[in-house]
Enzyme design. Structure first.
Site, PDB file in Angstrom:
ATOM      1  N   LYS A  46       0.846  -1.203   0.000  1.00 35.78           N
ATOM      2  CA  LYS A  46       0.000   0.000   0.000  1.00 35.78           C
ATOM      3  C   LYS A  46       0.879   1.250   0.000  1.00 35.78           C
ATOM      4  CE  LYS A  46      -3.755  -2.381   2.399  1.00 35.78           C
ATOM      5  NZ  LYS A  46      -4.565  -2.563   3.603  1.00 35.78           N
ATOM      6  N   GLN A  51      -4.215  -1.297   9.807  1.00 37.36           N
ATOM      7  CA  GLN A  51      -4.217  -2.625   9.196  1.00 37.36           C
ATOM      8  C   GLN A  51      -4.794  -3.662  10.159  1.00 37.36           C
ATOM      9  OE1 GLN A  51      -3.485  -3.236   6.030  1.00 37.36           O
ATOM     10  NE2 GLN A  51      -3.706  -5.433   6.136  1.00 37.36           N
ATOM     11  N   ASP A  99     -10.534   3.134   4.170  1.00 35.44           N
ATOM     12  CA  ASP A  99     -10.878   1.711   4.058  1.00 35.44           C
ATOM     13  C   ASP A  99     -12.389   1.523   3.884  1.00 35.44           C
ATOM     14  OD1 ASP A  99      -8.846  -0.215   4.083  1.00 35.44           O
ATOM     15  OD2 ASP A  99      -8.493   0.035   6.236  1.00 35.44           O
TER      16      ASP A  99
HETATM   17  N1  GUN Z   1      -6.667  -6.600   6.390  1.00 32.55           N
HETATM   18  C1  GUN Z   1      -7.043  -7.314   5.306  1.00 32.55           C
HETATM   19  N2  GUN Z   1      -7.599  -6.500   4.370  1.00 32.55           N
HETATM   20  C2  GUN Z   1      -7.571  -5.257   4.901  1.00 32.55           C
HETATM   21  C3  GUN Z   1      -7.998  -3.988   4.409  1.00 32.55           C
HETATM   22  O1  GUN Z   1      -8.530  -3.832   3.318  1.00 32.55           O
HETATM   23  N3  GUN Z   1      -7.788  -2.937   5.255  1.00 32.55           N
HETATM   24  C4  GUN Z   1      -7.233  -3.072   6.474  1.00 32.55           C
HETATM   25  N4  GUN Z   1      -7.077  -1.974   7.239  1.00 32.55           N
HETATM   26  N5  GUN Z   1      -6.819  -4.241   6.960  1.00 32.55           N
HETATM   27  C5  GUN Z   1      -6.995  -5.318   6.167  1.00 32.55           C
END
Ligand code: GUN
Length: 293
Positions: free
Chosen positions: A52, A96, A119
């Site tokens: 990311k 995350q 998100d």
């Molecule tokens: N863990 C797995 N997928 C995601 C996501 O899209 N965002 C976040 N913050 N954690 C995750």
């Protein structure tokens, strides 16, 4: 049969965003800024967060990675969230998941300012999505909607079957496909582990979204000729013939299903790369104050 190439499409969109960031920089305006919080040292989470942050840098965004050790308390993490909520340079941020067991994920998600929740996990954003109001869409459904739109897949009046009812994929996907819109206007059925006659229902679908987390669950006998198949699964299975001893497969038995489809997404290289692109698009929307003004 058309293979929906998520890797290529995500690169095209990243190039478009990079162009826009160049224009922002040329005008001397504020560069979009995403922050990511990573708690603990879960190896998969480290890879995801690194991807990311790297993608943000690729398109010219500013990015900040905040790492906290696995012993961080919930109160300490909530302080970080408050600090990010109040930092005017940061347009959007993510925490995350999963978090260490002693931290309540729901309390942390609720503490994030919905304006910065790129998100799309905060109930305010989920609720706005369900009501058809502008909102940050969760990454996977947003990526899928973008693929359907860019590949010109017709959705109006089609029967869509979404397999799996998770909060971050199946449920929002079912809502989005049923909404009015350029991509949408489907008649949606959401099936799950307690559904009776699942193969019969899936066989009736013009569009199948498989998000159940079971390797090669959707087989050719469950797919109608000419169906559109979107595979959200990422499952590692043992394969002694493979150099690594294992390989990635989706929730769809690709080899036998693909010949029956009008469109299909591969694994890897389908939905996966589109999810990071969604986060970038949401961060751009946050910096343009597109959703909340
Ligand atoms: N863990 C797995 N997928 C995601 C996501 O899209 N965002 C976040 N913050 N954690 C995750």
């Amino acid at each position: 049969m058309t293979i929906i190439d998520g890797k290529k499409l995500s690169e095209i969109i990243k190039t478009e965003v990079a162009q826009e960031v160049n224009e922002i920089k040329a005008k001397g305006s504020k560069v979009p800024h995403l922050a990511a919080v990573l708690v603990g040292d879960d190896p998969a989470s480290q890879v995801y967060v690194r991807n990311k942050v790297r993608s943000c840098e690729d398109v010219g965004f500013k990015s900040t990675l905040i790492r906290k050790d696995a012993n961080t308390t919930e109160a300490e993490l909530l302080e970080v969230v408050t600090m990010l909520n109040n930092d005017t340079d940061i347009d959007g941020f993510i925490v995350q998941l999963p978090l260490p067991k002693h931290i309540n994920e729901e309390r942390v998600t609720l503490a994030i300012d919905p304006k910065k929740d790129v998100d799309g996990f905060h109930p305010v954003n989920f609720g706005r999505m369900a009501l058809g109001l502008p909102s940050y869409l969760p990454a996977t459904p947003f990526g899928i909607m973008t693929m359907l739109e860019r590949y010109g897949v017709e959705t109006a009046g089609k029967n869509a079957v979404v397999i799996g009812r998770s909060n971050i994929v199946g449920t929002p996907m079912a809502i989005l496909l049923s909404r009015k819109g350029k991509v949408g206007d489907c008649t949606v059925t959401l099936v799950h582990s307690r559904t009776k006659n699942m193969p019969d229902i899936v066989r009736s679908a013009d569009i199948i979204v498989a998000a159940i987390g079971k390797p090669e669950f959707v087989t050719a006998d469950m797919v109608k000729d000419g169906a559109v198949v979107i595979d959200v699964g990422i499952n590692r299975i043992d394969d002694p013939t493979h150099p690594k001893g294992s390989r990635l497969v989706g929730d769809v038995a690709y080899k036998e299903v693909a010949p029956k489809c009008s469109f299909i997404t591969p694994v890897p290289g389908g939905v996966g790369p589109m999810t990071v692109m969604s986060l970038i698009m949401n961060t751009l929307k946050a910096s343009r104050k597109e959703i909340y003004g």
